[in-house]
Motif scaffolding. Structure first.
Motif, PDB file in Angstrom:
ATOM      1  N   HIS A   1      59.175 -39.092 -42.263  1.00 32.18           N
ATOM      2  CA  HIS A   1      60.207 -39.145 -41.244  1.00 32.18           C
ATOM      3  C   HIS A   1      61.452 -39.833 -41.806  1.00 32.18           C
ATOM      4  CE1 HIS A   1      57.535 -37.727 -38.083  1.00 32.18           C
ATOM      5  NE2 HIS A   1      56.615 -38.556 -38.548  1.00 32.18           N
ATOM      6  N   SER A   2      62.565 -39.174 -41.680  1.00 32.05           N
ATOM      7  CA  SER A   2      63.813 -39.755 -42.156  1.00 32.05           C
ATOM      8  C   SER A   2      64.301 -40.809 -41.171  1.00 32.05           C
ATOM      9  CB  SER A   2      64.884 -38.674 -42.316  1.00 32.05           C
ATOM     10  OG  SER A   2      65.115 -38.014 -41.082  1.00 32.05           O
ATOM     11  N   VAL A   3      65.157 -41.682 -41.640  1.00 35.21           N
ATOM     12  CA  VAL A   3      65.742 -42.703 -40.784  1.00 35.21           C
ATOM     13  C   VAL A   3      66.628 -42.029 -39.732  1.00 35.21           C
ATOM     14  CG1 VAL A   3      67.280 -44.706 -40.736  1.00 35.21           C
ATOM     15  CG2 VAL A   3      65.667 -44.402 -42.631  1.00 35.21           C
TER      16      VAL A   3
ATOM     17  N   ALA B   1      60.409 -33.759 -21.509  1.00 33.86           N
ATOM     18  CA  ALA B   1      59.061 -34.300 -21.661  1.00 33.86           C
ATOM     19  C   ALA B   1      59.060 -35.467 -22.647  1.00 33.86           C
ATOM     20  CB  ALA B   1      58.108 -33.212 -22.152  1.00 33.86           C
ATOM     21  N   PRO B   2      58.346 -36.552 -22.343  1.00 35.35           N
ATOM     22  CA  PRO B   2      58.305 -37.700 -23.262  1.00 35.35           C
ATOM     23  C   PRO B   2      57.814 -37.352 -24.662  1.00 35.35           C
ATOM     24  CG  PRO B   2      57.508 -38.350 -21.112  1.00 35.35           C
ATOM     25  CD  PRO B   2      57.680 -36.852 -21.065  1.00 35.35           C
ATOM     26  N   SER B   3      57.016 -36.292 -24.790  1.00 39.04           N
ATOM     27  CA  SER B   3      56.518 -35.925 -26.119  1.00 39.04           C
ATOM     28  C   SER B   3      57.634 -35.445 -27.038  1.00 39.04           C
ATOM     29  CB  SER B   3      55.437 -34.846 -26.002  1.00 39.04           C
ATOM     30  OG  SER B   3      55.927 -33.684 -25.349  1.00 39.04           O
ATOM     31  N   GLU B   4      58.835 -35.212 -26.496  1.00 36.09           N
ATOM     32  CA  GLU B   4      59.980 -34.831 -27.327  1.00 36.09           C
ATOM     33  C   GLU B   4      60.673 -36.017 -27.985  1.00 36.09           C
ATOM     34  OE1 GLU B   4      61.803 -30.821 -25.209  1.00 36.09           O
ATOM     35  OE2 GLU B   4      62.663 -32.779 -24.725  1.00 36.09           O
ATOM     36  N   TYR B   5      60.404 -37.235 -27.522  1.00 34.35           N
ATOM     37  CA  TYR B   5      61.151 -38.397 -28.011  1.00 34.35           C
ATOM     38  C   TYR B   5      61.209 -38.438 -29.534  1.00 34.35           C
ATOM     39  CZ  TYR B   5      60.844 -40.521 -23.311  1.00 34.35           C
ATOM     40  OH  TYR B   5      60.947 -40.796 -21.977  1.00 34.35           O
ATOM     41  N   ARG B   6      60.063 -38.252 -30.167  1.00 32.44           N
ATOM     42  CA  ARG B   6      59.989 -38.403 -31.621  1.00 32.44           C
ATOM     43  C   ARG B   6      60.755 -37.297 -32.342  1.00 32.44           C
ATOM     44  NH1 ARG B   6      57.218 -41.627 -34.710  1.00 32.44           N
ATOM     45  NH2 ARG B   6      55.967 -42.345 -32.943  1.00 32.44           N
ATOM     46  N   GLU B   7      60.822 -36.115 -31.742  1.00 26.50           N
ATOM     47  CA  GLU B   7      61.456 -34.991 -32.428  1.00 26.50           C
ATOM     48  C   GLU B   7      62.971 -34.994 -32.291  1.00 26.50           C
ATOM     49  OE1 GLU B   7      59.587 -31.529 -30.876  1.00 26.50           O
ATOM     50  OE2 GLU B   7      57.667 -31.935 -31.861  1.00 26.50           O
ATOM     51  N   ILE B   8      63.495 -35.742 -31.338  1.00 26.94           N
ATOM     52  CA  ILE B   8      64.942 -35.798 -31.129  1.00 26.94           C
ATOM     53  C   ILE B   8      65.527 -36.837 -32.073  1.00 26.94           C
ATOM     54  CG2 ILE B   8      66.777 -36.256 -29.457  1.00 26.94           C
ATOM     55  CD1 ILE B   8      64.759 -35.461 -27.252  1.00 26.94           C
TER      56      ILE B   8
ATOM     57  N   SER C   1      69.166 -41.221 -30.956  1.00 24.27           N
ATOM     58  CA  SER C   1      68.475 -42.322 -30.281  1.00 24.27           C
ATOM     59  C   SER C   1      69.080 -42.627 -28.915  1.00 24.27           C
ATOM     60  CB  SER C   1      68.507 -43.580 -31.151  1.00 24.27           C
ATOM     61  OG  SER C   1      67.854 -43.365 -32.382  1.00 24.27           O
ATOM     62  N   LEU C   2      70.402 -42.466 -28.804  1.00 31.48           N
ATOM     63  CA  LEU C   2      71.111 -42.792 -27.566  1.00 31.48           C
ATOM     64  C   LEU C   2      72.334 -41.891 -27.476  1.00 31.48           C
ATOM     65  CD1 LEU C   2      70.855 -44.827 -25.222  1.00 31.48           C
ATOM     66  CD2 LEU C   2      72.309 -46.384 -26.525  1.00 31.48           C
TER      67      LEU C   2
ATOM     68  N   THR D   1      61.802 -50.567 -29.597  1.00 33.04           N
ATOM     69  CA  THR D   1      61.467 -49.605 -30.637  1.00 33.04           C
ATOM     70  C   THR D   1      60.424 -48.615 -30.128  1.00 33.04           C
ATOM     71  OG1 THR D   1      61.940 -51.238 -32.358  1.00 33.04           O
ATOM     72  CG2 THR D   1      60.616 -49.321 -32.986  1.00 33.04           C
ATOM     73  N   VAL D   2      60.743 -47.322 -30.193  1.00 31.47           N
ATOM     74  CA  VAL D   2      59.824 -46.268 -29.772  1.00 31.47           C
ATOM     75  C   VAL D   2      60.133 -45.011 -30.574  1.00 31.47           C
ATOM     76  CG1 VAL D   2      61.370 -45.638 -27.864  1.00 31.47           C
ATOM     77  CG2 VAL D   2      58.999 -44.881 -27.818  1.00 31.47           C
ATOM     78  N   ALA D   3      59.099 -44.413 -31.154  1.00 25.98           N
ATOM     79  CA  ALA D   3      59.222 -43.149 -31.886  1.00 25.98           C
ATOM     80  C   ALA D   3      60.324 -43.199 -32.946  1.00 25.98           C
ATOM     81  CB  ALA D   3      59.480 -42.002 -30.909  1.00 25.98           C
ATOM     82  N   GLY D   4      60.485 -44.349 -33.579  1.00 25.63           N
ATOM     83  CA  GLY D   4      61.495 -44.493 -34.608  1.00 25.63           C
ATOM     84  C   GLY D   4      62.895 -44.776 -34.091  1.00 25.63           C
ATOM     85  N   HIS D   5      63.048 -44.860 -32.780  1.00 27.99           N
ATOM     86  CA  HIS D   5      64.344 -45.153 -32.161  1.00 27.99           C
ATOM     87  C   HIS D   5      64.408 -46.629 -31.761  1.00 27.99           C
ATOM     88  CE1 HIS D   5      65.240 -40.872 -31.979  1.00 27.99           C
ATOM     89  NE2 HIS D   5      64.046 -40.677 -31.462  1.00 27.99           N
ATOM     90  N   ARG D   6      65.625 -47.196 -31.783  1.00 31.96           N
ATOM     91  CA  ARG D   6      65.820 -48.607 -31.429  1.00 31.96           C
ATOM     92  C   ARG D   6      67.009 -48.707 -30.472  1.00 31.96           C
ATOM     93  NH1 ARG D   6      66.515 -51.636 -36.901  1.00 31.96           N
ATOM     94  NH2 ARG D   6      66.388 -53.442 -35.541  1.00 31.96           N
ATOM     95  N   PRO D   7      66.847 -48.204 -29.240  1.00 34.48           N
ATOM     96  CA  PRO D   7      67.997 -48.094 -28.343  1.00 34.48           C
ATOM     97  C   PRO D   7      68.639 -49.416 -27.952  1.00 34.48           C
ATOM     98  CG  PRO D   7      65.949 -47.559 -27.201  1.00 34.48           C
ATOM     99  CD  PRO D   7      65.625 -47.616 -28.654  1.00 34.48           C
ATOM    100  N   MET D   8      67.872 -50.487 -27.789  1.00 31.75           N
ATOM    101  CA  MET D   8      68.489 -51.746 -27.384  1.00 31.75           C
ATOM    102  C   MET D   8      69.347 -52.344 -28.494  1.00 31.75           C
ATOM    103  SD  MET D   8      68.231 -52.433 -24.278  1.00 31.75           S
ATOM    104  CE  MET D   8      67.287 -52.055 -22.788  1.00 31.75           C
ATOM    105  N   ALA D   9      68.995 -52.097 -29.750  1.00 34.00           N
ATOM    106  CA  ALA D   9      69.855 -52.524 -30.850  1.00 34.00           C
ATOM    107  C   ALA D   9      71.188 -51.780 -30.790  1.00 34.00           C
ATOM    108  CB  ALA D   9      69.165 -52.275 -32.190  1.00 34.00           C
ATOM    109  N   LEU D  10      71.142 -50.503 -30.410  1.00 29.75           N
ATOM    110  CA  LEU D  10      72.371 -49.718 -30.277  1.00 29.75           C
ATOM    111  C   LEU D  10      73.227 -50.210 -29.121  1.00 29.75           C
ATOM    112  CD1 LEU D  10      70.997 -46.144 -30.979  1.00 29.75           C
ATOM    113  CD2 LEU D  10      72.550 -47.464 -32.420  1.00 29.75           C
TER     114      LEU D  10
END
Length: 419
Positions: free
Chosen positions: A97-99, A393-400, A403-404, A155-164
């Motif tokens: 998984h890329s950053v 669907a929540p299962s899309e989180y990782r594929e998107i 992050s925000l 942090t969820v599925a490689g995303h860090r929305p609160m840092a953003l």
């Protein structure tokens, strides 16, 4: 006669809530299943004509598969829903998984300070304070994460929305504070026994800590999902809070919208619910059990409900214990709009059109009615995490990869800056 399916097969189970990689090996009358924990389970294989079936009861999975061309096709029964499954021969290649494109890297054009304060239970909370450069006492926003055992960045599925959120708000001239939940990351305490009320008490402790600092001005609150609720509850009780932002909150108890919302994520990925009315009644009964006067009464009532529903014995105690957890019992009696109704400070409520967890079609009207003075905005095309979504669907989180979504950032930052 069943065709020979010996060997390794791989695929993905998409439940709408999550995508789980499947790794199976068939040997005679046994199938071996690789699990995310690294464990390998030998399971008894049933043969029926040209098909096979097997169950992994502790995690509520039951498969029925048959060869179709060079693949194994069929269904997996999980949480009263049949989900389509397609397996290819061989072992899946490792995926790197890329950053995420929005991942932040220092240096930053603002001050970043590691802080700690004492939580409501007396243990340490660890967090990050960001502060724009220069003199003065900037307004500060305390960020509160959604439900679950998450760190300060959510942090969820490689995303860090609160840092953003912290980054964008600080670049707009606002200080921010975000911190790990109790028992998570660098924070002390116990997460498993905490309720929404306990997280609200920790937020109150964070606010008290900020008010001891001479380099910080007025305090505002911003929370996502459950974090939005504790933000509103605190702001309603504290007349000195400058403003409150609730992102993707709920307005109605979960059981009030079961008939229309319970299986939407599953249906979007091809799931077919079984025994719809029975399942809805079963979930509603457990929610009512969580409202019993004591945890012991909840546990006893939940056991009765599960036994009457012929719930698998291997999972009955675990499921009953969930109904009796402090978080579940608190949330079952929580008035979801009480905080919003009580707000006297400026309030922004941000909803997402494709949100399947707190869908605007179910909650928007009640949220608007709770506080007509609040600004309520529904952003098109976004999911519960405020990402641009296909289905929501929540299962899309990782594929998107996003992050925000920038539209969410602009609405929130512009609204706060205009106050």
């Amino acid at each position: 006669m069943t065709p020979d399916i010996s060997g390794d097969w791989h695929g993905v189970l998409d439940t709408g809530q999550a995508k789980v990689k499947l790794g199976l090996r068939f040997e005679g009358d046994t199938v071996w299943m690789n699990r995310r924990s690294g464990a390998v389970d030998p399971l008894a294989l049933r043969r029926d004509g040209d098909g096979v079936g097997f169950e992994l009861l502790p995690v509520d999975l039951a498969f029925v598969l048959r060869p179709v061309g060079d693949r194994l096709e069929g269904t997996c029964l999980h949480n009263s829903v049949d989900f389509p499954v397609s397996l290819a021969p061989g072992v899946a290649l490792p995926v790197s998984h890329s950053v995420r494109p929005q991942t932040l890297t220092p240096p930053f054009p603002y001050e970043v300070e590691a802080i700690s304060f004492t939580g409501a239970d007396g243990s340490k909370r660890s967090g990050t304070l960001t502060r724009p450069p220069g003199l003065g006492r900037p307004r500060v926003i305390v960020l509160s994460c959604w439900f679950g055992e998450v760190d300060r960045d959510q942090t969820v599925a490689g995303h860090r929305p609160m840092a953003l959120w912290a980054d964008h708000l600080t670049r707009r001239g606002l200080a921010t504070l975000r911190y790990d939940k109790r028992g998570v990351g660098a924070s002390e305490g116990v997460f498993d026994t905490a309720s929404t009320g306990d997280f609200a008490a920790d937020l109150a402790a964070a606010i008290a800590f900020l008010r001891t600092r001479s380099d910080i001005g007025a305090v505002g609150l911003l929370g996502h999902s459950e974090g939005g609720h504790i933000s509103a509850d605190l702001a309603a009780a504290d007349p000195h809070i400058a403003f409150c932002v609730m992102m993707t909150p709920t307005a109605l108890p979960d059981e009030d919208i079961l008939e229309t919302e319970m299986f939407n994520a599953a249906r979007l990925v091809g799931g077919v619910p079984r025994d719809f009315d029975r399942t809805v009644g079963f979930v509603r009964a457990l929610a009512e059990a969580s409202r019993a006067p004591t945890p012991e009464q909840t546990l006893a009532r939940a056991r009765e409900i599960l036994a009457a529903a012929a719930y698998p014995a291997e999972r009955l105690e675990l499921r009953a214990a969930i109904a009796a957890k402090p978080w579940q019992r608190y949330w079952a009696t929580h008035d979801h709009t009480a905080g919003l109704r009580g707000l006297t400070c400026p309030a922004l409520v941000l909803l997402a059109e494709k949100d399947l967890q707190t869908p605007p079609r179910a909650h928007a009207a009640a949220l608007r009615a709770a506080n007509p003075a609040a600004t309520v905005v529904t952003l098109p095309g976004l999911n519960h995490l405020l990402q641009p979504a296909v289905t929501g669907a929540p299962s899309e989180y990782r594929e998107i990869e996003t992050s925000l979504d920038p539209s969410a950032i602009d609405v929130v930052c512009d609204w706060i800056s205009a106050l």
